[in-house]
Motif scaffolding. Structure first.
Motif, PDB file in Angstrom:
ATOM      1  N   GLU A 294      26.957  -6.106  39.772  1.00 22.75           N
ATOM      2  CA  GLU A 294      27.016  -4.767  39.202  1.00 22.75           C
ATOM      3  C   GLU A 294      25.711  -3.995  39.395  1.00 22.75           C
ATOM      4  OE1 GLU A 294      28.173  -1.285  37.340  1.00 22.75           O
ATOM      5  OE2 GLU A 294      29.256  -2.895  38.359  1.00 22.75           O
ATOM      6  N   ARG A 295      24.590  -4.685  39.405  1.00 20.65           N
ATOM      7  CA  ARG A 295      23.319  -3.990  39.618  1.00 20.65           C
ATOM      8  C   ARG A 295      23.293  -3.318  40.992  1.00 20.65           C
ATOM      9  NH1 ARG A 295      19.128  -7.143  40.078  1.00 20.65           N
ATOM     10  NH2 ARG A 295      17.601  -5.604  39.355  1.00 20.65           N
TER      11      ARG A 295
ATOM     12  N   GLY B 239      26.148  -2.565  42.708  1.00 15.85           N
ATOM     13  CA  GLY B 239      27.219  -1.577  42.687  1.00 15.85           C
ATOM     14  C   GLY B 239      26.801  -0.295  41.995  1.00 15.85           C
ATOM     15  N   ARG B 240      26.068  -0.427  40.899  1.00 13.52           N
ATOM     16  CA  ARG B 240      25.615   0.759  40.181  1.00 13.52           C
ATOM     17  C   ARG B 240      24.666   1.594  41.042  1.00 13.52           C
ATOM     18  NH1 ARG B 240      26.009   3.375  35.074  1.00 13.52           N
ATOM     19  NH2 ARG B 240      24.516   5.085  35.252  1.00 13.52           N
TER      20      ARG B 240
ATOM     21  N   GLU C 108      18.273  -1.438  35.448  1.00 12.42           N
ATOM     22  CA  GLU C 108      19.022  -1.991  34.320  1.00 12.42           C
ATOM     23  C   GLU C 108      18.109  -2.266  33.131  1.00 12.42           C
ATOM     24  OE1 GLU C 108      22.473  -5.362  33.570  1.00 12.42           O
ATOM     25  OE2 GLU C 108      20.859  -5.809  34.986  1.00 12.42           O
TER      26      GLU C 108
END
Length: 219
Positions: free
Chosen positions: A16-17, A19-20, A52
């Motif tokens: 997710e890091r 993807g974000r 993050e």
């Protein structure tokens, strides 16, 4: 420059890091780098996009940029009116304020810039960004490295002179910016040469410096 910057950070991330970063780093963030950050600092060192962080419940959140250095941690948000004001309900508003306070308690210095200012008035953003980051860079000795320009240092000295509301002395610069006498005198003399300060002589020595009219235009 921008794509190389994003590719470098994307290669270091997973899940997710990553993807974000790919989904969340949009036009406003790119424009911030182009109009505000790079013209001021001339490099992207220590700057992390879509960084993050965790709130008090260990809930994962992302801030647009994190500037993480030996002299402090700075968070930067590029806020659009629609998403950050018009579409915000009471619960989101409360959470936003609480998150900001929590990050402050955790040692972050947070800055918010509107998309309108980033696009149409970037000089205001550059001024405010410099005012927040500049003093920390100077006090931690970054003034002796390529991380900070002479212009940023001199502007901080001028702001100090304005806050004092009296003539500024080398000792004031020494105490506030944690430098030695020779460095303080060099900065003050440079501002005299640029017409921002006037030296006040007592006896044979220069004791004080006074702000000249128009000096604030250089801040």
């Amino acid at each position: 420059m921008h794509q190389t910057f994003i590719d470098y950070h994307a290669a270091l991330r997973r899940g997710e890091r990553k993807g974000r970063l790919i989904r969340g780093h949009l036009f406003a963030e790119k424009l911030f780098l182009q109009n505000v950050w790079y013209p001021l600092f001339g490099h992207l060192d220590h700057l992390h996009p879509e960084y993050e962080i965790f709130d008090w419940n260990r809930k994962s959140q992302f801030i647009d940029f994190a500037y993480i250095t030996p002299f402090g941690r700075f968070g930067i948000e590029c806020d659009g009116f629609q998403s950050h004001v018009k579409d915000m309900d009471r619960e989101k508003f409360s959470y936003s304020l609480n998150r900001e306070t929590f990050l402050t308690a955790m040692g972050w210095k947070m800055m918010h810039f509107s998309f309108d200012d980033i696009q149409n008035r970037p000089e205001i953003c550059r001024m405010l960004l410099q005012m927040v980051i500049g003093p920390s860079m100077i006090r931690k000795g970054a003034a002796n490295s390529a991380a900070i320009s002479a212009a940023i240092i001199e502007k901080e000295v001028l702001r100090l002179a304005w806050r004092l509301n009296r003539s500024i002395r080398p000792k004031d610069v020494i105490d506030q910016l944690d430098v030695d006498f020779r460095t303080a005198r060099k900065w003050l003399r440079s501002l005299v040469e640029k017409g921002c300060l006037s030296p006040i002589v007592k006896g044979k020595d220069i004791r004080y410096y006074e702000l000249n009219e128009g000096a604030l235009e250089h801040i």
